[in-house]
Design an enzyme around this catalytic site. Structure first.
Site, PDB file in Angstrom:
ATOM      1  N   GLY A 173       0.835  -1.205   0.000  1.00 34.53           N
ATOM      2  CA  GLY A 173       0.000   0.000   0.000  1.00 34.53           C
ATOM      3  C   GLY A 173       0.860   1.242   0.000  1.00 34.53           C
ATOM      4  O   GLY A 173       1.738   1.414  -0.836  1.00 34.53           O
ATOM      5  N   ASP A 174       0.618   2.113   0.977  1.00 30.94           N
ATOM      6  CA  ASP A 174       1.386   3.358   1.080  1.00 30.94           C
ATOM      7  C   ASP A 174       2.330   3.326   2.278  1.00 30.94           C
ATOM      8  O   ASP A 174       2.689   4.355   2.817  1.00 30.94           O
ATOM      9  CB  ASP A 174       0.439   4.556   1.165  1.00 30.94           C
TER      10      ASP A 174
END
Length: 165
Positions: free
Chosen positions: A128-129
């Site tokens: 993800g981030d």
């Protein structure tokens, strides 16, 4: 091996004597070009150990490096620091601008984080981030703080960091 045109290639070689009773009668050698198999193995190894999008080490590689670094720091009475980075409002970027824009942003953030640390340090993408940074062989908390400030000033990240003794 090297082809007649100078091109290097991976080769599997096997040999057999013609007459085991009298090896001086000669032998037969079989050479097989295994370049494609070797390239596929290397590609699979890269895929298994790095994040496909950013090229950074993945969660598994980071975990292995962290365990190794902790043991090394314990043996040498050294210190290391671990940062956990999370992009603020990344979901909003993906939702409003699309996943392609999000992917471009993740690649740029990865590049910027890498530019803030030494070559010997580890930057990984957990998914993800989420990114992590591991600084080994650190001598002061001030150095860790300076690296954190540098990362913050060049990215859109929120950082949580700990120093391990």
């Amino acid at each position: 091996m090297v082809r007649a045109n100078g091109e290097k290639f991976w080769c599997a070689v096997s040999g057999q004597v013609i007459n085991p009773e009298n090896p001086t009668e000669g032998s037969i050698w079989l050479y097989e070009d295994v370049t494609h198999q070797r390239q596929n193995e290397e590609r699979l190894t890269r895929l298994a150990s790095s994040d496909i999008l950013t090229g950074l080490p993945n969660r598994g590689v980071f975990k292995d490096r962290l365990e190794h670094a902790i043991h090394k720091a314990q043996r040498q009475n050294g210190r290391l620091a671990v940062f956990f980075l999370d992009l603020d409002h990344f979901k909003h970027i993906n939702d409003s601008l699309g996943h392609k824009a999000g992917d471009i942003l993740l690649c740029e953030v990865a590049r910027r984080i890498r530019s803030c640390v030494r070559d010997s340090d580890t930057v990984a993408r957990l998914g993800g981030d989420e990114f992590t940074v591991m600084l080994e062989d650190i001598h002061s908390a001030q150095y860790v703080g300076k690296v954190a400030e540098k990362i913050l000033s060049t990215t859109l990240c929120r950082i949580c960091w700990i120093t391990l003794k």
